[in-house]
Each structure stands twice: as structure tokens, then as C-alpha cells.
Design an enzyme around this catalytic site. Structure first.
Site, PDB file in Angstrom:
ATOM      1  N   GLY A  60       8.242  19.673  70.775  1.00  0.00           N
ATOM      2  CA  GLY A  60       9.040  18.683  71.555  1.00  0.00           C
ATOM      3  C   GLY A  60       9.503  19.231  72.859  1.00  0.00           C
ATOM      4  O   GLY A  60       9.689  20.274  73.315  1.00  0.00           O
ATOM      5  N   CYS A 114       6.419  25.518  67.406  1.00  0.00           N
ATOM      6  CA  CYS A 114       7.429  25.581  68.749  1.00  0.00           C
ATOM      7  C   CYS A 114       8.955  25.056  68.466  1.00  0.00           C
ATOM      8  O   CYS A 114       9.822  25.463  67.783  1.00  0.00           O
ATOM      9  CB  CYS A 114       6.488  24.641  69.759  1.00  0.00           C
ATOM     10  SG  CYS A 114       7.214  25.039  71.471  1.00  0.00           S
ATOM     11  N   TYR A 115       9.288  23.492  68.995  1.00  0.00           N
ATOM     12  CA  TYR A 115      10.395  23.185  68.797  1.00  0.00           C
ATOM     13  C   TYR A 115      10.801  23.052  67.167  1.00  0.00           C
ATOM     14  O   TYR A 115      12.047  23.302  66.742  1.00  0.00           O
ATOM     15  CB  TYR A 115      10.679  21.858  69.452  1.00  0.00           C
ATOM     16  CG  TYR A 115      12.009  21.098  69.232  1.00  0.00           C
ATOM     17  CD1 TYR A 115      12.802  21.288  70.275  1.00  0.00           C
ATOM     18  CD2 TYR A 115      12.560  20.563  68.032  1.00  0.00           C
ATOM     19  CE1 TYR A 115      14.177  20.953  70.284  1.00  0.00           C
ATOM     20  CE2 TYR A 115      13.602  19.844  68.244  1.00  0.00           C
ATOM     21  CZ  TYR A 115      14.409  20.073  69.487  1.00  0.00           C
ATOM     22  OH  TYR A 115      15.789  19.448  69.105  1.00  0.00           O
ATOM     23  N   HIS A 160       1.256  27.038  69.332  1.00  0.00           N
ATOM     24  CA  HIS A 160       0.709  25.887  68.966  1.00  0.00           C
ATOM     25  C   HIS A 160      -0.572  26.035  68.441  1.00  0.00           C
ATOM     26  O   HIS A 160      -1.807  26.073  68.810  1.00  0.00           O
ATOM     27  CB  HIS A 160       0.456  24.747  70.265  1.00  0.00           C
ATOM     28  CG  HIS A 160       1.853  24.428  70.516  1.00  0.00           C
ATOM     29  ND1 HIS A 160       2.397  23.163  70.112  1.00  0.00           N
ATOM     30  CD2 HIS A 160       2.606  24.918  71.623  1.00  0.00           C
ATOM     31  CE1 HIS A 160       3.554  22.906  70.785  1.00  0.00           C
ATOM     32  NE2 HIS A 160       3.695  23.845  71.802  1.00  0.00           N
ATOM     33  N   GLU A 200      -2.317  23.835  66.730  1.00  0.00           N
ATOM     34  CA  GLU A 200      -3.234  22.669  66.529  1.00  0.00           C
ATOM     35  C   GLU A 200      -4.087  22.616  67.725  1.00  0.00           C
ATOM     36  O   GLU A 200      -4.868  21.653  67.693  1.00  0.00           O
ATOM     37  CB  GLU A 200      -2.233  21.250  66.619  1.00  0.00           C
ATOM     38  CG  GLU A 200      -1.510  21.047  67.920  1.00  0.00           C
ATOM     39  CD  GLU A 200      -0.056  21.739  67.982  1.00  0.00           C
ATOM     40  OE1 GLU A 200       0.708  21.277  68.654  1.00  0.00           O
ATOM     41  OE2 GLU A 200      -0.032  22.843  67.340  1.00  0.00           O
ATOM     42  N   SER A 260     -15.723  -7.583  68.784  1.00  0.00           N
ATOM     43  CA  SER A 260     -16.008  -7.115  70.214  1.00  0.00           C
ATOM     44  C   SER A 260     -17.078  -6.488  70.634  1.00  0.00           C
ATOM     45  O   SER A 260     -17.794  -6.408  71.496  1.00  0.00           O
ATOM     46  CB  SER A 260     -14.696  -6.470  70.675  1.00  0.00           C
ATOM     47  OG  SER A 260     -14.653  -5.242  70.228  1.00  0.00           O
ATOM     48  N   GLY A 261     -17.680  -5.732  69.706  1.00  0.00           N
ATOM     49  CA  GLY A 261     -18.866  -4.756  69.939  1.00  0.00           C
ATOM     50  C   GLY A 261     -18.313  -3.756  69.992  1.00  0.00           C
ATOM     51  O   GLY A 261     -19.165  -2.649  70.360  1.00  0.00           O
ATOM     52  N   GLY A 262     -16.837  -3.290  70.021  1.00  0.00           N
ATOM     53  CA  GLY A 262     -16.595  -1.930  70.063  1.00  0.00           C
ATOM     54  C   GLY A 262     -16.575  -1.300  68.952  1.00  0.00           C
ATOM     55  O   GLY A 262     -17.025  -1.977  67.836  1.00  0.00           O
ATOM     56  N   VAL A 263     -16.151   0.056  68.905  1.00  0.00           N
ATOM     57  CA  VAL A 263     -16.367   1.086  67.805  1.00  0.00           C
ATOM     58  C   VAL A 263     -15.579   0.265  66.515  1.00  0.00           C
ATOM     59  O   VAL A 263     -16.182   0.293  65.687  1.00  0.00           O
ATOM     60  CB  VAL A 263     -15.995   2.291  67.881  1.00  0.00           C
ATOM     61  CG1 VAL A 263     -15.913   3.251  66.669  1.00  0.00           C
ATOM     62  CG2 VAL A 263     -17.152   3.114  69.082  1.00  0.00           C
ATOM     63  N   ASP A 264     -14.225   0.074  66.906  1.00  0.00           N
ATOM     64  CA  ASP A 264     -13.465  -0.317  65.716  1.00  0.00           C
ATOM     65  C   ASP A 264     -13.489  -1.700  65.180  1.00  0.00           C
ATOM     66  O   ASP A 264     -13.755  -1.652  63.804  1.00  0.00           O
ATOM     67  CB  ASP A 264     -11.949  -0.400  66.296  1.00  0.00           C
ATOM     68  CG  ASP A 264     -11.576   0.897  66.935  1.00  0.00           C
ATOM     69  OD1 ASP A 264     -11.972   1.953  66.560  1.00  0.00           O
ATOM     70  OD2 ASP A 264     -10.472   0.955  67.784  1.00  0.00           O
ATOM     71  N   SER A 265     -13.896  -2.731  65.857  1.00  0.00           N
ATOM     72  CA  SER A 265     -14.277  -3.933  65.121  1.00  0.00           C
ATOM     73  C   SER A 265     -15.767  -3.557  64.595  1.00  0.00           C
ATOM     74  O   SER A 265     -15.973  -4.545  63.633  1.00  0.00           O
ATOM     75  CB  SER A 265     -14.360  -5.152  66.209  1.00  0.00           C
ATOM     76  OG  SER A 265     -15.281  -4.951  67.158  1.00  0.00           O
ATOM     77  N   SER A 266     -16.552  -2.898  65.164  1.00  0.00           N
ATOM     78  CA  SER A 266     -17.842  -3.077  64.465  1.00  0.00           C
ATOM     79  C   SER A 266     -17.845  -2.102  63.022  1.00  0.00           C
ATOM     80  O   SER A 266     -18.474  -2.642  62.083  1.00  0.00           O
ATOM     81  CB  SER A 266     -18.891  -1.979  65.345  1.00  0.00           C
ATOM     82  OG  SER A 266     -19.118  -2.816  66.529  1.00  0.00           O
ATOM     83  N   LYS A 298      -9.570   7.806  65.411  1.00  0.00           N
ATOM     84  CA  LYS A 298     -10.724   7.481  66.003  1.00  0.00           C
ATOM     85  C   LYS A 298     -11.750   8.207  65.378  1.00  0.00           C
ATOM     86  O   LYS A 298     -12.850   7.492  65.230  1.00  0.00           O
ATOM     87  CB  LYS A 298     -10.763   7.445  67.535  1.00  0.00           C
ATOM     88  CG  LYS A 298     -11.792   6.726  68.042  1.00  0.00           C
ATOM     89  CD  LYS A 298     -11.500   5.216  68.228  1.00  0.00           C
ATOM     90  CE  LYS A 298     -12.436   4.560  69.279  1.00  0.00           C
ATOM     91  NZ  LYS A 298     -12.021   3.175  69.239  1.00  0.00           N
TER      92      LYS A 298
END
Length: 525
Positions: free
Chosen positions: A59, A86-87, A181, A183, A235-241, A381
Site C-alpha cells: 500500500g 510490503c505494507y 513484492h 507478485e 459486441s464482438g469483444g473477448v468478454d461478450s464472445s 481477463k
């Protein structure tokens, strides 16, 4: 379902680090479900989640401040493993009886730590071995404060010259803290460290994978929907597809998709969407050609925020009209993903800063009186992409670079006109085609062309022409919060420039954007 894929879960408490989502993605990559909650989460929320272990994020604040964030008291009494980063480590030290002070020497960036006592967390993990068998780790630091006194029961795990307590452990209580970190990819053994904590110390076995996620979501959708009809804005985007493919597998003909072609899509994208879903997959898709309506409402508008709002509002109006013509629909599906959920939660706590308004063209109007179905709301994603491939969607489509919800509307600077959109579509297609041919498309995180509403003198043959300018943009990034411009080969940039100017009559000049994020943003508007 043969097993509950949410049975093993890790809680990540967020103290405001820019890397918090990255922690969660790393845990998910280990096959373990996790969620992010604010450090302000209530005891009831934490008990209800019932974690196998807790990770405390970094943080921006100092634990020495009077009003600085604190670990909820319940977390320290849950009797589950805890990892402070870290924090998070400094909070553990402060609240368990140690001491944190400001450091004269701040550490930002690469550092090398010496392992003093590995404990259960660092046993067998090393980048280099020193004489006498001591291990060293190459890590990424970002801190100004440091732990100066250990809490009772803790031992020093690792140190640096400026931070003698760079990591600490209490193996008996299974509580660990690292000043660096794990990650981020710059910490070379960070993945192993997180795996040791999540799967070794917390005892998670890895139930979270693409196949099990699909199986789980199909069962959930069928239980929720029953025999009802579902409508999806495609929409043709990744998520809606991916939502379309998942729902089609779960409920088949009960799904109807509405594809609003805004006229602001990439070259031939509308036909590609129809080809993939309607003809190849057998999904019922209603196409609405709305280019004229969008362009009419955008006429004379140059402000980026106004353009975004107009495009979003117009999409909802058109979708609303079409939805009203389809009888018997009780559910509206949308491609909400986990970062959207996190951002909404952050907004409630007042931590979100708006750089630009976000609009997902697949988003649905809240005022419509239907139940909402969001089968991707638990997923990041990269997880959405993995299950998309598992569902049979083409790899090239699933792993396409991000495309903004308002489409070319925010890649045409100033007023949006059809002639501008047609020029930009062709220039963008040439750029992407050449990136693929040169093997660079998958090396960069995002690449696109931008239409600049300024004219420049050019020479073609024996004549002069005064035409538009196209800017090319390509960036490398891990989390899209920061980005570096991609150092594309000069030969590749030259070829793209030559093709754009030669093949598109109304372009006389091509430029390349070398601005990082910050100070710039990835998109131009």
C-alpha cells in the site's frame, strides 16, 4: 459438479497497492480461487468467506501514521496462514508488537536479499547460493519504511544492507512477512514463494482450472435460468464472445444475441462476428446495422468524454428498442468480469480515480426490468481468454489485443466522420497485418492506429498532396496500469508507413508514438 471449485479459497486484503490484482492473478494461476476485499471488510464478511489463508497487500501509506490502514482484528485470530507483503508485513509487525520506522535509505526497484533463516516459506528457494550454503534472492522492492523490531515469536527470514529485517516468520503460527513484492515478475522466485504459501502452507490442491470453471458455470447457469430465455448484447469483444459461447453450451436455443454494429468497429469485424457465431456455432444472432444513427449523434462532437457518453447511451437505446421486440426474455446477460467488480467496490470506498469514463459496448441498461446474468464476474481477463479457447473459440480472436468499448470513436481525435473511420480501419488493419507477419503481434500487449485530424504535405509521384496523418501506437505492459512503448524494428515501422501512405489515398504521413504510461495513457482519448 463432482467437486466445489470454490472450496479452497484465499482472501487478499487490499491496502491500496497498484499490484493487488496481480497478487490475485498469481494465486488463480496456481489453481486456487481467491477474492480481493478492502482492509475495511467487516468481520462478518471475512467469516462468511472462510479463507484457507490470507494475503495482505502492499500500500502507498505509512503504518506510522495515526489514520493509516490496519489489519482487521479477526484476521489475526482466524488461525489460518497469513502472508504480509510490503505494507502488509509492516502492519503485521506493528499490530503484533514489533516496530516500524522510516528508513534513511529507501529501496525502489531491484534488490538482492540474503536468506538468514528460510522457515517453511523460503526453504529450498534461491536464485544464488553463497559460500556456506546461504541463499540469495533477486527481488523487487518498493518501500520507504522498514521493520526495526520483530514482534514476539518471530525470526528474521531475510535481510539486505539497508533493511536488516527484509522478511520475517513465525512458523508456529504460520505468519510470514516479506518486504519485497513476490507478485511481480522482477522477483524471480516470486511464483515459487506464492506457490509455497498457497499450496504448501495453506494446503490448497488446485481445483480452479479452465475445465472446472466451465463445468461449474454451466451448472450454475442452468440452475439459475431453467427454461427461461436469455438475451445477450454481443459486441464482438473477448468478454461478450466468451459469454455467448458459454451460454450457448449451457442453454442452446434459449439464448438470443443482439449485435449492434456501430460503424466504429475494425475492418470487416461485423461480418466476422456473424460468421463465427451465427454460421459456425449456430448461435441465434440479430444484427442491427446502426452506423448512420451513431454518426448522426456524434456529428460536431469533439470532446472525448462526450463522445464516450453518446456512444454508450446510443448503444443502450438501440439495444433497448431491439430487446423490446423479442418476447419472453427474462434474463439479460453481460460480460462483467472480476476487475469490473473490484473497481465498483473501490468506488464505494472512495478510492477510485477516474482517468476516463469506461464503457463496455456489451454493457446492458440497468433500468431494464429483467434479471441480470453475469457468468464471468469471478474471472480475470486472462482466465476469460483461457476458457474461451477451452470452449472452442479461435485463438486469434480470444487473444486479440484490447479494443475500447467506444471502438474507433476514441481513436479518431476530434469529430467522428465516416470518411475518417474508413481511413482508420484500413490503416489499423495494415498495421496489425504487418505485426503478425513479422512475429511482433504477440510480443506487444496492445497495438493500434490513431486518426489525427491534421493535414500534412506529402509528395507522391510528381505531385504534392495535402492529406491526413496516422499515428501508430504499440505498448508492452503486464497489468495495463503502467506501460512502455514497444521498440519495434525500424524496418517494420518503415514497411507499415510505406503501405499506409501508398495504399490509402487520403493519408500523407505516418508517425510513431513513443510516450509511456505514465505520463500518457495507452489510448489517445
Amino acid at each position: 459438479m463432482s467437486q466445489d471449485i470454490h472450496a479452497e479459497r484465499i482472501l487478499i486484503l487490499d491496502f491500496g497497492s497498484q499490484y493487488t490484482q496481480l497478487i490475485a492473478r498469481r494465486v488463480r494461476e496456481l489453481g486456487v480461487y481467491c477474492e480481493i476485499m478492502s482492509w475495511r471488510a467487516t468481520a462478518a464478511e471475512i467469516r462468511r468467506f472462510a479463507p484457507r489463508g490470507v494475503i495482505l497487500s502492499g500500500g502507498p501509506e505509512s503504518v506510522t501514521g495515526r489514520a493509516s490502514p490496519r489489519i482487521p482484528k479477526l484476521v489475526l485470530t482466524l488461525d489460518v496462514p497469513i502472508l504480509g507483503i510490503c505494507y502488509g508485513m509492516q502492519s503485521l509487525a506493528t499490530q503484533l508488537g514489533g516496530r516500524v520506522e522510516g528508513s534513511r535509505t529507501r529501496e525502489f526497484g531491484y534488490a538482492r536479499v540474503q536468506v538468514e533463516h528460510p522457515g517453511a516459506l523460503l526453504e529450498g528457494i534461491a536464485d544464488q547460493m553463497l559460500e556456506g550454503g546461504r541463499a540469495e534472492l533477486d527481488v523487487w522492492m518498493s518501500h520507504g519504511d522498514k521493520v526495526t523490531v520483530l514482534p514476539p515469536g518471530f525470526r528474521v527470514m531475510a535481510s539486505t544492507a539497508s533493511a536488516p529485517i527484509a522478511a520475517m516468520c513465525d512458523d508456529a503460527r504460520r505468519i510470514y512477512g516479506v518486504q519485497f513484492h513476490p507478485e511481480v515478475t522482477h522477483t524471480r522466485q516470486g511464483g515459487k514463494l506464492l506457490e509455497r504459501f498457497v499450496r504448501g502452507i495453506c494446503g490448497c490442491t488446485g481445483l480452479w482450472n479452465a475445465g472446472s470453471i466451465i463445468e461449474d458455470q454451466i451448472a450454475r447457469v442452468r440452475a439459475q435460468v431453467g427454461t427461461d430465455k436469455v438475451l445477450l448484447g454481443l459486441s464482438g469483444g473477448v468478454d461478450s464472445s466468451v459469454v455467448a459461447a458459454l451460454l450457448h453450451r449451457a442453454i442452446g436455443s434459449q439464448l438470443t444475441c443482439v449485435f449492434v454494429d456501430t460503424g466504429l468497429l475494425r475492418l470487416d469485424e461485423g461480418n466476422q462476428v456473424m460468421e463465427m457465431f451465427a454460421r459456425n456455432m449456430g448461435v441465434r444472432v440479430i444484427r442491427v446495422n446502426a452506423e448512420r444513427e451513431f454518426l448522426r449523434k456524434l456529428k460536431g462532437v469533439s470532446d472525448p468524454e462526450r463522445k464516450r457518453k453518446i456512444i454508450g447511451r446510443t448503444f443502450i437505446e438501440i439495444f433497448d428498442r431491439k430487446a423490446a421486440q423479442i418476447r419472453g426474455v427474462k434474463w439479460l446477460a453481460q460480460g462483467t468480469i472480476y476487475p469490473d467488480v473490484i473497481e465498483s467496490a473501490a468506488s464505494k470506498h472512495g478510492h477510485a480515480h477516474v482517468i476516463k469514463s469506461h464503457h463496455n459496448v456489451g454493457g446492458l441498461p440497468k433500468r431494464m426490468k429483467h434479471s441480470v446474468l453475469e457468468p464471468l464476474r469471478e474471472l480475470f481477463k486472462d482466465e476469460v481468454r483461457r476458457i474461451g479457447v477451452e470452449l472452442g473459440l479461435p485463438h486469434d480472436m480470444v487473444y486479440r489485443h484490447p479494443f475500447p468499448g467506444p471502438g474507433l470513436g476514441v481513436r479518431i481525435l476530434g469529430e467522428v466522420k465516416k470518411s475518417f473511420a474508413d481511413v482508420l480501419r484500413r490503416a489499423d488493419a495494415i498495421f496489425i497485418e504487418e505485426l503478425r507477419a513479422a512475429g511482433w503481434y504477440d510480443k506487444v500487449s496492445q497495438a493500434f492506429a490513431v486518426f489525427l485530424p491534421v493535414k500534412s504535405v506529402g509528395v507522391t509521384g510528381d505531385g504534392r498532396r495535402y492529406e491526413w496523418v496516422i499515428a501508430l501506437r504499440a505498448v508492452e505492459t503486464i497489468d495495463f496500469m503502467t506501460a512502455r512503448w514497444a521498440e519495434l524494428p525500424y524496418e517494420l515501422l518503415e514497411k507499415v508507413s510505406r503501405r499506409v501512405v501508398n495504399e490509402i489515398e487520403h493519408v500523407s504521413r505516418v508517425v510513431y508514438d513513443v510516450t509511456g504510461k505514465p505520463p500518457g495513457t495507452i489510448e489517445w482519448e
